[in-house]
Write an enzyme that holds these catalytic residues in place. Structure first.
Site, PDB file in Angstrom:
ATOM      1  N   ARG A 129     133.746 -71.717  19.267  1.00 46.89           N
ATOM      2  CA  ARG A 129     133.134 -72.544  20.318  1.00 46.89           C
ATOM      3  C   ARG A 129     134.202 -73.145  21.222  1.00 46.89           C
ATOM      4  NH1 ARG A 129     130.019 -78.136  19.837  1.00 46.89           N
ATOM      5  NH2 ARG A 129     129.086 -78.193  21.901  1.00 46.89           N
ATOM      6  N   HIS A 184     134.632 -72.658  25.319  1.00 45.00           N
ATOM      7  CA  HIS A 184     134.668 -73.815  26.217  1.00 45.00           C
ATOM      8  C   HIS A 184     135.992 -73.889  26.980  1.00 45.00           C
ATOM      9  CE1 HIS A 184     131.073 -76.422  24.951  1.00 45.00           C
ATOM     10  NE2 HIS A 184     130.890 -75.216  24.451  1.00 45.00           N
ATOM     11  N   SER A 244     143.415 -75.544  28.375  1.00 41.78           N
ATOM     12  CA  SER A 244     143.183 -76.802  29.103  1.00 41.78           C
ATOM     13  C   SER A 244     142.223 -77.718  28.356  1.00 41.78           C
ATOM     14  CB  SER A 244     142.654 -76.511  30.512  1.00 41.78           C
ATOM     15  OG  SER A 244     141.513 -75.675  30.476  1.00 41.78           O
ATOM     16  N   ASN A 300     131.594 -81.505  26.016  1.00 42.49           N
ATOM     17  CA  ASN A 300     132.675 -81.199  25.085  1.00 42.49           C
ATOM     18  C   ASN A 300     132.881 -82.264  24.009  1.00 42.49           C
ATOM     19  OD1 ASN A 300     133.352 -78.714  26.174  1.00 42.49           O
ATOM     20  ND2 ASN A 300     134.866 -79.565  27.592  1.00 42.49           N
ATOM     21  N   HIS A 344     126.543 -67.133  17.973  1.00 45.54           N
ATOM     22  CA  HIS A 344     125.662 -68.078  17.290  1.00 45.54           C
ATOM     23  C   HIS A 344     125.196 -67.572  15.931  1.00 45.54           C
ATOM     24  CE1 HIS A 344     124.392 -70.715  20.983  1.00 45.54           C
ATOM     25  NE2 HIS A 344     125.641 -70.899  20.593  1.00 45.54           N
ATOM     26  N   THR A 345     125.717 -66.437  15.497  1.00 46.31           N
ATOM     27  CA  THR A 345     125.411 -65.976  14.149  1.00 46.31           C
ATOM     28  C   THR A 345     126.111 -66.844  13.107  1.00 46.31           C
ATOM     29  OG1 THR A 345     125.294 -64.036  12.715  1.00 46.31           O
ATOM     30  CG2 THR A 345     127.306 -64.300  14.005  1.00 46.31           C
ATOM     31  N   ASP A 353     127.271 -61.573  11.314  1.00 47.94           N
ATOM     32  CA  ASP A 353     126.509 -60.332  11.255  1.00 47.94           C
ATOM     33  C   ASP A 353     125.502 -60.303  12.402  1.00 47.94           C
ATOM     34  OD1 ASP A 353     124.502 -62.122  10.502  1.00 47.94           O
ATOM     35  OD2 ASP A 353     124.665 -61.653   8.377  1.00 47.94           O
TER      36      ASP A 353
END
Length: 331
Positions: free
Chosen positions: A66, A70, A80, A98, A198-199, A259
């Site tokens: 993540r 970002h 940054s 954030n 998002h797995t 997966d």
């Protein structure tokens, strides 16, 4: 007059193409063996650091992934997002979206940077560390191995004001989500492949409570949810008012494995975020959800290619960047 108007409309396109050309020219300077002579233990140190951190903190892989997204989608892959704010500058990491970035992502970069500074001071950029740490951790979770070229420099700008509108939010329309990626040269298929991140990982209850408690006058639950799943989320998130850090797994079936279960979940109404469930409802994205749901190899290949491409987006070289002594502050 028509000619002048056409010229005006062409200016943004020319700027976009020029920016893309500059980005490509910088990425072509990156190589897989960049640290072979200047920091020969780079690969081993990165592997040891990421392995130890993941074993001790199993949420690290999702946190780094993540953090990497970002970072790259704002200013390019230049670390940054790692910069701390000062009295004179509110940095990216303190932008509203954030503030929920998990600490484990920052920590694995700090640990790797500390070890690398001892082995080869002033050589390895924080941007390269984040890119490689993310790849290593995805692979540790069972995901695909993909190539990460090296030689990025750390950016010289980090401003919270540049974040809004440049990162996907669950509440965005599909047109807005697609726009964020296509404006950076990514196809709809690549966007869907990258969504497969998002797995693994978690989402805060505060990001979707409006869809399970008070969706409309006729139904408290968004009908795009699987009803039993939504009731389970209501139970898990019941105390979100008192505990805004409450989270649930993005993938309810195999939350600790990288997966293709994420894609299999979506047609069943088992996507946590509205932006996840929207992928299976939009005719532009649904075919790719279905493809990756039935063919994990196709997902892994597409995800790996898209991550390689993302890791080269907006990279800095020469005077446009530096190798920071500390990842949270400019030199």
């Amino acid at each position: 007059m028509a000619v002048r108007l056409n010229s005006i409309f062409q200016i943004p396109l020319l700027i976009m193409y020029f920016s893309f050309f500059i980005s490509c020219s910088h990425s072509q300077q990156l190589t897989t063996n960049y640290y072979q002579k200047s920091c020969p233990r780079f690969d081993q140190i990165m592997q040891d650091t990421t392995t130890n951190k993941q074993i001790n903190s199993p949420t690290t892989a999702a946190a780094a992934l993540r953090l990497f997204f970002h970072d790259c989608l704002v200013e390019g892959c230049d670390a940054s997002v790692l910069i701390s704010s000062t009295h004179f500058n509110k940095a990216e990491r303190d932008a509203d979206i954030n503030l929920s970035l998990p600490g484990d992502g920052f920590d694995v970069v700090v640990r790797a940077k500390t070890a690398l500074e001892l082995a080869c001071p002033g050589v390895v950029s924080c941007a390269d560390i984040l890119a490689v740490a993310t790849r290593n951790l995805v692979t540790m979770m069972g995901g695909p191995f993909y190539t990460v070229k090296l030689g990025r420099r750390d950016g010289l700008v980090s401003r919270a004001s540049r974040v809004e509108g440049n990162l996907p939010r669950p509440s965005m329309t599909m047109n807005q989500l697609i726009g964020i990626f296509t404006s950076r040269g990514f196809s709809v298929q690549e966007m869907v492949a990258l969504s497969g991140a998002h797995t693994i990982g978690l989402s805060h209850c505060t990001e979707f409570v409006s869809e399970i408690y008070n969706y409309s006058r006729t139904s408290p639950i968004d009908p795009s949810f699987n009803r039993r799943y939504a009731e389970g989320l209501r139970s898990a998130c019941a105390d979100y008012h008192n505990n805004p850090s409450l989270s649930v797994f993005n993938d309810v079936m195999t939350p600790r494995n990288f997966d293709n279960a994420y894609y299999q979940n979506l047609p069943k109404g088992l996507g946590v975020l509205k932006s996840d469930r929207a992928l299976v409802m939009d005719p532009r994205t649904r075919p790719y959800v279905e493809l990756y749901g039935r063919d994990e190899k196709a997902f892994f290949e597409a995800f790996g290619r898209a991550m390689e491409k993302l890791s080269l987006y907006g990279v800095k070289s020469g005077r446009r960047g530096e190798v920071r002594r500390r990842c949270d502050s400019f030199n």
